[in-house]
Write a protein that holds these residues in place. Structure first.
Motif, PDB file in Angstrom:
ATOM      1  N   LEU B 192       4.081   0.826  -4.612  1.00 43.95           N
ATOM      2  CA  LEU B 192       4.645   0.434  -3.333  1.00 43.95           C
ATOM      3  C   LEU B 192       3.542  -0.118  -2.458  1.00 43.95           C
ATOM      4  O   LEU B 192       2.408   0.352  -2.510  1.00 43.95           O
ATOM      5  CB  LEU B 192       5.272   1.648  -2.654  1.00 43.95           C
ATOM      6  N   THR B 193       3.905  -1.094  -1.647  1.00 46.81           N
ATOM      7  CA  THR B 193       2.872  -1.734  -0.832  1.00 46.81           C
ATOM      8  C   THR B 193       2.308  -0.785   0.211  1.00 46.81           C
ATOM      9  O   THR B 193       1.221  -1.002   0.717  1.00 46.81           O
ATOM     10  CB  THR B 193       3.440  -2.957  -0.115  1.00 46.81           C
ATOM     11  N   ILE B 194       3.069   0.275   0.541  1.00 48.12           N
ATOM     12  CA  ILE B 194       2.575   1.179   1.574  1.00 48.12           C
ATOM     13  C   ILE B 194       1.727   2.300   0.990  1.00 48.12           C
ATOM     14  O   ILE B 194       1.215   3.126   1.709  1.00 48.12           O
ATOM     15  CB  ILE B 194       3.733   1.795   2.373  1.00 48.12           C
ATOM     16  N   ASP B 195       1.607   2.312  -0.343  1.00 50.63           N
ATOM     17  CA  ASP B 195       0.805   3.351  -0.969  1.00 50.63           C
ATOM     18  C   ASP B 195      -0.644   2.878  -0.997  1.00 50.63           C
ATOM     19  O   ASP B 195      -1.077   2.182  -1.909  1.00 50.63           O
ATOM     20  CB  ASP B 195       1.322   3.614  -2.384  1.00 50.63           C
ATOM     21  N   LEU B 198      -2.871   3.487  -4.185  1.00 50.35           N
ATOM     22  CA  LEU B 198      -2.585   2.658  -5.351  1.00 50.35           C
ATOM     23  C   LEU B 198      -2.910   1.185  -5.080  1.00 50.35           C
ATOM     24  O   LEU B 198      -3.322   0.461  -5.976  1.00 50.35           O
ATOM     25  CB  LEU B 198      -1.121   2.806  -5.757  1.00 50.35           C
TER      26      LEU B 198
END
Lengths: 362, 525
Positions: B192-195, B198
């Motif tokens: 996820l882009t908000i992670d 990662l």
């Protein structure tokens, strides 16, 4: 059906022939640079877009949707917060409301219907000011989402319950099953998993990893085998061993592929054979899904009688507003929401929390 | 691909046709409908607005051409705006001067990265390269296993090791050098882009690899989130393009129209089916005409050049022209066509295919090709050459051999006979010849002939089917040796009044919408 196919095949054959002619005429002028035919061009290669989110073990928590989605709020809420302070409701306000709903993937039809109703109520003097409109919108959304009925998961006593998980490719079916297995186990049920996705490469391995992680047994078949047979075996084995719940994975399939949908119907029929009883058919929908989600839900509903929606990946930036349209037009309730990658990040759906998180109206 | 949007636009533009002049209110109404169609196709809200404003600007600002009818001007404006939003030509891969050329795939979970990696590897091998697949998705259970299986299917080696994605990337570079592989395709875990953690990890993988190309893999069914996701990945990884997957569903493909406009990076590849071959470069410049229902013969020809066995195709063509097209030829051509992917995919590339055929096709599963193949394979050579030989006992034997019913065999034989009669008819042959052999017979000419053949086959659309039959002209169904026979080729649900309609069709050809006169667009003859 065959008739149609032949017609198309003839059409297609004509395509080939024309193409051959065209290729020839195109190449007449140039040097002969035949493209190497690919070695495996004719091989029956099967490949499905992949799957589910990874699953990192996380400490069990009881996540609250609103807290969990804290990061993702903002995009949509920005619009609405600026509306809060406004006294009057003008065209600009309506446009901003429309844009906020559209950006959340609620869809034009549903958005228009919701806003027309609000407009009428403003026109009739029932609602005054932007705050009143926002509150009314929130209530409308909540009642739409709550209106589709019972959001609990059904289990009958004295039978082998089968919960089927269906959906298009890559929405997170396998991962969802892993999480549901864990929760149902914790709720005191005796669970068996059926690896009904015999199509995607290594799908059964993925479910097997979950089975080991959660500590339940798995029935799997041959890769490429008949998924109905796997489900049948699972039901038989569950009955013999006294498991009361079979969670059956199915291969992701586009709702437009007729044969694959027929296959799904067969899986359901087989699962219904005594002692099996299908008590839930859960459609797994990805929160990033756009307007196509409504078509998916409609067609899976028609084919196998979907009883509930599991909305996954709501922890990203996607809003999952398509479930509003799904509930409103098809009356399918959302039952579970996936808000993270941990085994416990699958929580019961709560309309007020969802709407609150969707628009940060709290 | 884009079917839903395409048919909506065709409907909207069709309603404008035949109007002498368009009032401002007419235009406003049409623009409102176009906006609705775009939004329903998941085009980004902002992009939809910019498209509609652009169309309005062209209609209002530009000197209105006298040679075009008002409706044609609207179509032209829509076409120009679509071309603008889709942007540019297709990607040309520039390989690294010091191999390996590294391609990094990233995306959300479930977007189709692993399958795309295998398809991309296969595509590179077709370009004459030696790809190596790298499994750096160590998160999802069995992701590397999935990649290995797909690699096996495509006969492309797969490298991975159970460490962490950054070390896998590092070792993969050595592995590529050691094994002399010149293209490295790296599959990463969905994130996820908000992670932030990662996202940071994939950034480090990217730093180790310094890839020539970083592609974001996006599911074509994605809604409004597509643009935000693309932007976030672009901020982290500096994307070179986007790969769209699952375009074979009834996905509206709005993402395809939105990403370029917002992120400035084009769609590089598109995946249109489950087989590894259902994958190709995306041609933004050809997409506008496809969305407007005008087909895309160029892509079809290129695909055919790549996948077809030339000798087989030409032998079949020759036999058809000589009027000796047998079931044997049919079978070998069928096998060729199968290499191109699904029939739906092929039909969507053809200009002027009647809408009804396109729609009916979506109800057909390509697996039925197996049944037809089985029937023909259960025939002897003599029977294939001369189906008239097939009598009762033979029919039963064939049905048994192919696991079908005798009715199926009958049906196939009857329809083949009818199709054969149709193919022998001089009209169609000269049409095909005109495309291929005529002095000016480029793709455009061929497309015209083919479209004629097709629209004759499908007998066009109903009265409210404005653009169907666009390509077909000059052909009346009587040229094809009786419409009664053709009726039986059509799906039962729509086959009823077809004969009558087909008969009337040749006459109602006036006022076609002519958006532009490129080589792609079939010209009436």
């Amino acid at each position: 059906m065959l008739a149609l196919w032949v017609a198309l095949a003839v059409v297609a054959a004509l395509v080939v022939l024309t193409t051959a002619l065209l290729v020839r005429s195109r190449r007449a002028g140039t040097a002969d640079s035949a493209v190497e035919p690919d070695v495996v061009a004719g091989a029956p290669s099967v490949a499905r877009p992949p799957p589910a989110p990874p699953a990192a073990p996380a400490p069990p928590t009881a996540p609250d949707l609103h807290d969990r989605l804290g990061k993702t709020r903002g995009v949509v809420s920005g619009y609405l917060r600026s509306l809060r302070s406004r006294g009057s409701v003008d065209d600009a306000t309506w446009n901003e409301l429309e844009e906020a709903l559209l950006r959340a993937d609620v869809g034009l039809t549903t958005t228009t219907a919701l806003l027309e109703d609000l407009r009428a109520r403003v026109g009739g003097g029932e609602l005054r000011g932007a705050d009143a409109v926002l509150d009314a919108l929130r209530q409308d959304l909540e009642s739409t989402l709550a209106g589709a009925g019972d959001a609990s998961l059904h289990v009958e006593d004295g039978v082998t319950n089968v919960w089927l998980f269906v959906g298009v490719n890559g929405v997170g079916k396998t991962t969802t099953i892993g999480k549901v297995a864990r929760q149902q186990l914790a709720a005191g049920r005796s669970v068996l998993l059926a690896a009904g996705d015999t199509f995607r490469a290594a799908a059964a391995d993925q479910l097997e990893t979950w089975a080991q992680r959660v500590g339940v047994d798995l029935v799997r078949g041959r890769e490429g085998g008949d998924p109905s047979a796997v489900v049948f075996d699972a039901v038989q084995r569950a009955a013999a061993r006294g498991n009361d719940l079979v969670l059956a994975d199915t291969a992701g399939r586009l709702h437009t592929k007729v044969n694959l949908v027929e296959e799904l119907k067969k899986i359901r029929r087989v699962a219904e054979r005594p002692p099996g009883t299908v008590t839930e058919v859960l459609l797994v929908l990805d929160a990033t899904t756009g307007q196509n989600g409504l078509t998916q839900a409609g067609q899976f509903l028609e084919a196998v009688g979907v009883t509930g929606v599991v909305l996954t990946k709501l922890d990203g930036t996607a809003k999952g507003g398509i479930v509003v349209a799904v509930e409103r037009e098809l009356g399918i309730p959302v039952k579970l929401v996936g808000v993270g990658e941990g085994p416990d990040d699958l929580i019961p759906f709560s309309p007020p929390e969802f709407v609150g998180a969707l628009f940060d109206l709290a | 691909m884009f079917d839903a949007l395409s048919s909506r636009l065709e409907g909207i533009l069709g309603r404008l046709r035949g109007r002498g002049r368009l009032s401002e209110a007419d235009i406003d109404e049409a623009l409102g409908q176009i906006r609705a169609a775009l939004l329903d196709a998941d085009v980004d809200v902002g992009v939809a607005r910019s498209l509609v404003d652009g169309i309005r600007g062209r209609l209002v600002g530009e000197e209105l051409s006298r040679s075009l009818s008002p409706a044609q001007q609207v179509v032209k404006a829509v076409d120009q705006e679509l071309v603008r939003v889709l942007g540019g030509e297709s990607l040309r891969i520039a390989y690294a001067s010091a191999p390996p050329t590294v391609v990094l795939l990233a995306g959300l979970q479930g977007s189709g990265k692993t399958t795309t990696a295998a398809k991309l590897a296969r595509w590179f091998r077709q370009q004459g390269r030696n790809p190596l697949l790298v499994g750096a998705d160590l998160q999802r259970p069995a992701a590397v296993e999935q990649l290995r299986i797909l690699g096996d299917q495509a006969a492309i080696p797969v490298f991975s090791e159970p460490s962490d994605p950054v070390s896998v990337a590092r070792s993969a570079l050595d592995e590529a050098t050691r094994r002399g592989r010149d293209v490295l395709i790296v599959d990463t875990a969905g994130r996820l882009t908000i992670d932030e953690q990662l996202m940071d990890e994939v950034r480090r993988v990217s730093q180790v690899l310094s890839p020539q190309y970083t592609f974001l893999v996006i599911d074509a069914m994605t809604g409004q989130d597509a643009v935000g996701t693309a932007r976030a990945f672009h901020d982290t990884l500096a994307l070179d393009g986007v790969i769209l997957t699952k375009l074979d569903g009834d996905a509206r493909g709005g993402a395809a129209l939105s990403v370029k406009e917002v992120v400035g990076k084009p769609i590089a590849f598109a995946s249109t089916g489950e087989r590894l071959a259902d994958f190709d470069l995306f041609h933004p410049d050809r997409m506008a005409s496809r969305i407007l229902g005008m087909g895309d013969m160029l892509s079809l020809i290129e695909q055919a050049e790549r996948e077809f066995d030339r000798d087989v195709a030409e032998a079949g063509a020759a036999r058809l022209l000589e009027g000796r097209f047998t079931l044997e030829d049919f079978l070998s051509q069928l096998r060729q066509v199968k290499k191109l992917g699904s029939l739906g995919g092929i039909l969507s590339l053809l200009p002027g295919v009647p809408k009804e055929i396109k729609q009916a096709q979506s109800a057909v599963d390509d697996r039925q090709v197996a049944q037809v193949e089985a029937i023909i394979c259960s025939m002897t050579r003599a029977e294939r050459a001369d189906p008239a030989l097939v009598d009762g006992p033979r029919r039963q034997r064939i049905a048994k051999g192919s696991g079908t019913a005798t009715q199926d065999v009958n049906q196939l034989l009857r329809q083949f006979k009818e199709a054969q009669a149709m193919m022998r008819s001089t009209g169609m042959l000269s049409g095909l010849l005109g495309g291929g052999r005529g002095p000016g017979g480029g793709p455009g000419g061929g497309a015209g002939a083919l479209a004629e053949a097709l629209s004759s086959l499908g007998a066009g659309g109903g009265p409210d089917d404005p653009l169907a039959g666009m390509g077909g002209a000059g052909f009346t169904s009587s040229d094809l040796g009786g419409t009664g026979g053709l009726d039986s080729l059509l799906p039962p649900a729509t086959g009823g009044s077809r004969g009558a309609r087909a008969g009337a069709k040749g006459k109602k050809k006036g006022g076609r919408v002519t958006p532009k006169s490129g080589g792609r667009r079939p010209e009436p003859r």
